[in-house]
Scaffold this active site. Sequence first.
Site, PDB file in Angstrom:
ATOM      1  N   CYS A  51       1.357  -1.537   0.043  1.00 31.52           N
ATOM      2  CA  CYS A  51       0.171  -0.145  -0.114  1.00 31.52           C
ATOM      3  C   CYS A  51       1.050   1.438  -0.149  1.00 31.52           C
ATOM      4  O   CYS A  51       1.867   1.611   0.783  1.00 31.52           O
ATOM      5  CB  CYS A  51      -0.782  -0.332   1.644  1.00 31.52           C
ATOM      6  SG  CYS A  51      -1.530   1.238   1.594  1.00 31.52           S
ATOM      7  N   CYS A 163      -0.397   4.550  -6.379  1.00 33.84           N
ATOM      8  CA  CYS A 163      -1.983   4.247  -5.202  1.00 33.84           C
ATOM      9  C   CYS A 163      -1.728   3.005  -5.937  1.00 33.84           C
ATOM     10  O   CYS A 163      -1.931   2.920  -7.076  1.00 33.84           O
ATOM     11  CB  CYS A 163      -2.781   5.048  -5.557  1.00 33.84           C
ATOM     12  SG  CYS A 163      -4.630   4.354  -4.350  1.00 33.84           S
TER      13      CYS A 163
END
Lengths: 244, 244
Positions: A51, A163
């Site tokens: 992440c 992302c």
Amino acid sequence: MERLPLERIVYFGDTARVPYGVKSVATIEHFTAQITEFLLQQDVKMLIVACNTMAAVAADVVRRLARDIPVLDVIEAGAHAAVAESNGRGIGVIGTPTTINSNAYARRIHALDPGVRVYSQACPLFVPLVEEGWLDHPVTRLTAQEYLKPVLAEEVGSLVLGCTHYPLLKPLLRDVVGPGVRLVDSAITTAELAAAKLLELGIASTHAGPTAYRFVVTDVPLRFQTIGERFLGRSLGTVEKVEW
Amino acid sequence: MERLPLERIVYFGDTARVPYGVKSVATIEHFTAQITEFLLQQDVKMLIVACNTMAAVAADVVRRLARDIPVLDVIEAGAHAAVAESNGRGIGVIGTPTTINSNAYARRIHALDPGVRVYSQACPLFVPLVEEGWLDHPVTRLTAQEYLKPVLAEEVGSLVLGCTHYPLLKPLLRDVVGPGVRLVDSAITTAELAAAKLLELGIASTHAGPTAYRFVVTDVPLRFQTIGERFLGRSLGTVEKVEW
């Protein structure tokens, strides 16, 4: 899964508390420590911080808890890929507000190439747009045009998709940025770095039987299963839920 | 604060774990129980479930834990307001996916008026759009047109704003729905119901000194303070953080 087909993978998704991208560093550090402890109990030989937001602000928490277990993160991988593809032109970086505010990409890129110019832009609506499934929708296009205007004005040569949700917007983003800008997705580089590291440390799996994947989440698995299978393009099998 | 200026208010915002609107009933029930216990420890005389998603799926958790302390919720209030303003025409309801999937508004409205037609539509992007501050933006307008098309096709007389974020979109939504549709905001009705209930139970405050407001959140207060002051149109003072 494609690059390292012999490895067992434990995937952890904190679905009860996502999104992380607009939350504070202190809260993300706290959640990160909890998740790292859980994964270490599963007896893993490597940890990948997959992440970007967590990698941007809490990778050190993972490294401290992991002790001598190797830790890779997507920002390190993305920075390598971005520098390799920049061709001497500026680099654009898009990500969640927390990732962009952390300045982690710019720092990592400058550690590799101090001379390159980096332009960052937070895109808070991209995650909800992807989760809504509006991957090729006029609303998403208009949003992308607005977010990317200042970065494109700097005539960057590449744009880092900072992302994990953003690669699903690749076809649309390719249209918006035009043919002169390369889109950098850290996923492939992360898999390459993981393969290299496992070999280097002599811990790559040589077991050729059927591999087992575990998917663990914190909320009821239904929504994760739906979105996860859209991301992955295949069935996830059983998804476990931990009670916290 | 405006309707009951003599009352002390403890506001709790679960900023580390929001948004609730796409999470499961089981997880929302778990978070709700934790928050209810916290507020009961603050020795409150009434509880108001001021989040539509929590009211839709976990109001019973609050009522069970609250025992003899009165509990109001925004869906009850919104259903009353919607029926009062429907003028015999259909009622549209917009909210988060969890609120809409729960069917709570339709059930509450039909308990008051079994004959009225109710049309519901989840609007998952409205919360992120409001938090982005795009209250009057072409992207928000296009999104609203798309979400509301099926509801407007039913020629409803009113539209319930079934999420506490949506009243910030009122001017834009008024344009999109046109002059023939009334927008129903449960906030005012909730305050009226709270005032009536406090009087009925003989527990309304008569203390005329300066009132104290407490704002408690689970993430670092900075972002809450910024967005909260945008919602409220005034300073919040000190915001406390609880450690969970």
